[in-house]
Design an enzyme around this catalytic site. Structure first.
Site, PDB file in Angstrom:
ATOM      1  N   MET A   1       0.871  -1.899  -0.512  1.00 61.77           N
ATOM      2  CA  MET A   1      -0.318   0.509  -0.347  1.00 61.77           C
ATOM      3  C   MET A   1       0.760   1.025   0.102  1.00 61.77           C
ATOM      4  O   MET A   1       1.926   1.382   0.553  1.00 61.77           O
ATOM      5  CB  MET A   1      -0.793   0.001   1.289  1.00 61.77           C
ATOM      6  CG  MET A   1      -1.781  -1.102   1.458  1.00 61.77           C
ATOM      7  SD  MET A   1      -3.086  -1.140  -0.365  1.00 61.77           S
ATOM      8  CE  MET A   1      -4.620   0.362   0.770  1.00 61.77           C
ATOM      9  N   CYS A   2       0.234   2.144  -0.189  1.00 63.63           N
ATOM     10  CA  CYS A   2       0.797   3.487  -0.504  1.00 63.63           C
ATOM     11  C   CYS A   2       0.814   5.095   0.388  1.00 63.63           C
ATOM     12  O   CYS A   2      -0.308   4.201   0.947  1.00 63.63           O
ATOM     13  CB  CYS A   2       0.744   4.115  -1.838  1.00 63.63           C
ATOM     14  SG  CYS A   2       1.117   2.538  -3.240  1.00 63.63           S
ATOM     15  N   GLU A   3       1.086   5.424   0.726  1.00 62.68           N
ATOM     16  CA  GLU A   3       0.396   6.897   1.299  1.00 62.68           C
ATOM     17  C   GLU A   3       0.592   8.218   0.581  1.00 62.68           C
ATOM     18  O   GLU A   3       0.934   8.759  -0.798  1.00 62.68           O
ATOM     19  CB  GLU A   3       1.543   7.427   2.292  1.00 62.68           C
ATOM     20  CG  GLU A   3       1.825   6.652   3.445  1.00 62.68           C
ATOM     21  CD  GLU A   3       1.264   6.430   4.520  1.00 62.68           C
ATOM     22  OE1 GLU A   3       0.588   7.484   4.509  1.00 62.68           O
ATOM     23  OE2 GLU A   3       0.987   5.814   5.329  1.00 62.68           O
TER      24      GLU A   3
END
Lengths: 259, 259
Positions: A1-3
């Site tokens: 997952m990314c931010e």
């Protein structure tokens, strides 16, 4: 997952404080070490900065923490690769021109069967699910409208499309045409609006505190949207999954009733 | 008028030396004070830097002179505004995606009656003649080819289009799809290819000398294209007006016979 991180403001505002918190998650306090990008909508145009290095080690990211670029919309992303190798072409945000406007897109999540969304005139340059989905969204807008419609109309269509993507996987999405900032929550996305009376805030990821009253004027309105709240002493609002928010000139916009 | 600079190389190469010379013309030794931009095609993607400040004063330009980004194609531009105000949206190079490739364009010159070139799916975001012409060129490619043709075919079409623009005004043009670097001369454009045995060169605009043999290996081939020769002790080749050159992996390409 990314931010994800985005900002909407009614006066040109720098994002150094929030960006400092986000960057720590890119390889230092978080695992998002596979590149980062920032798009600034400034008075008179758009500017983009990207790096495939971890944001906590990137000389360009360090430069941007110290160099104040004032803008009214910012979209930023730090990446933990899932679909697509670590490369500049796979680094968000992505941009395309439609109707003479520069559109910017960033995505957090994963959609394995992304090829079910057919492409038309916009084609991905890299190999991510994210850029494919962006090209599909831009293609849907292009098919529906021959020129820029009132913003409520494109936002309604984009929301319908986001719900289709949401059924196929996880897709927290930030999108802007330079006038409005659109944020769709599939699993996790929070926002906060800061306006007078301004107080202080402390970053969750590093020992930095800011007194907003010292860097703002009484009429400033600034909204920040992030995957996780960036500060520990303010109240952030979570967007419910399947719903979207729109910000214009820093303000949270009431949406028309949905059919 | 503006200043153009481009590079094509067979190994990832930094352009700090040439960029240092060019930047001096942006407000110091030259009058090109209305912004600048640089696009790098690197292994794995494209990166862009732009500023509306004079390049000789820009903190981002200063950062890039010291931070070595290695790439195989670079297109750069410093602007002296004629058509279109000073703003980021009017700052070259311009980019568009076509056939899943990222295209980059920069222009030196002026075409007053640029609206005679009709637009289709690509629309300018800013107000320059240059971006309008780029959108027209991209539209012509899109109409002629539904997917990427062999590079000789798009170059032949672009040359025909450049000749039409050349009749309407002055248009020295740099264009790349990330594989080839295309340079059309309308009035002024010079190039040089550096390969072993490498020697030294001295910048025309500032007191900097480089010994290329210390920063290259024997197989390196690097071509540089600029509005005016950037060095005073090397032989540059002027492209005749109306003609074009193509560089791939640093090498000057022989063109097929023109009909």
């Amino acid at each position: 997952m990314c931010e994800l991180l985005a900002m909407s403001a009614n006066v040109p505002t720098d994002i150094c404080f929030s960006f400092t918190g986000l960057l720590r998650r890119g390889g230092a306090t978080g695992p998002h070490k596979d590149g980062w990008g920032l798009v600034f909508y400034e008075t008179g145009g758009v500017r983009e900065f990207k790096d495939h290095l971890p944001s906590s080690e990137s000389p360009i990211a360090k430069f941007l923490q110290e160099y104040s670029i004032k803008s009214h919309i910012v979209i930023s992303h730090i990446r933990q690769a899932n679909v697509g190798k670590v490369s500049l072409a796979n680094t968000h945000p992505f941009q395309r021109e439609l109707w003479g406007k520069q559109w910017t897109f960033a995505h957090n999540g994963q959609v394995n069967d992304f090829k079910q969304f057919p492409l038309s005139r916009f084609q991905p340059v890299g190999s991510t699910d994210s850029e494919h989905l962006f090209c599909w969204l831009m293609g849907q807008l292009d098919k529906q409208f021959s020129s820029a419609p009132p913003m409520e109309q494109w936002q309604k269509l984009i929301h319908e499309c986001c719900l289709q993507i949401h059924k196929a996987g996880i897709a927290n999405i930030l999108l802007s045409d330079g006038d409005a900032l659109f944020a769709f929550c599939s699993s996790k996305l929070s926002w906060i609006t800061r306006k007078a009376p301004f107080g202080t805030a402390r970053l969750a990821d590093t020992d930095v505190t800011i007194d907003f009253s010292r860097v703002t004027s009484v009429d400033d309105v600034v909204s920040v949207i992030a995957t996780e709240p960036l500060t520990i002493d303010e109240t952030w609002h979570a967007i419910p999954p399947g719903e979207y928010c729109v910000f214009v000139d820093g303000k949270f916009m009431d949406k028309p009733a949905q059919s």
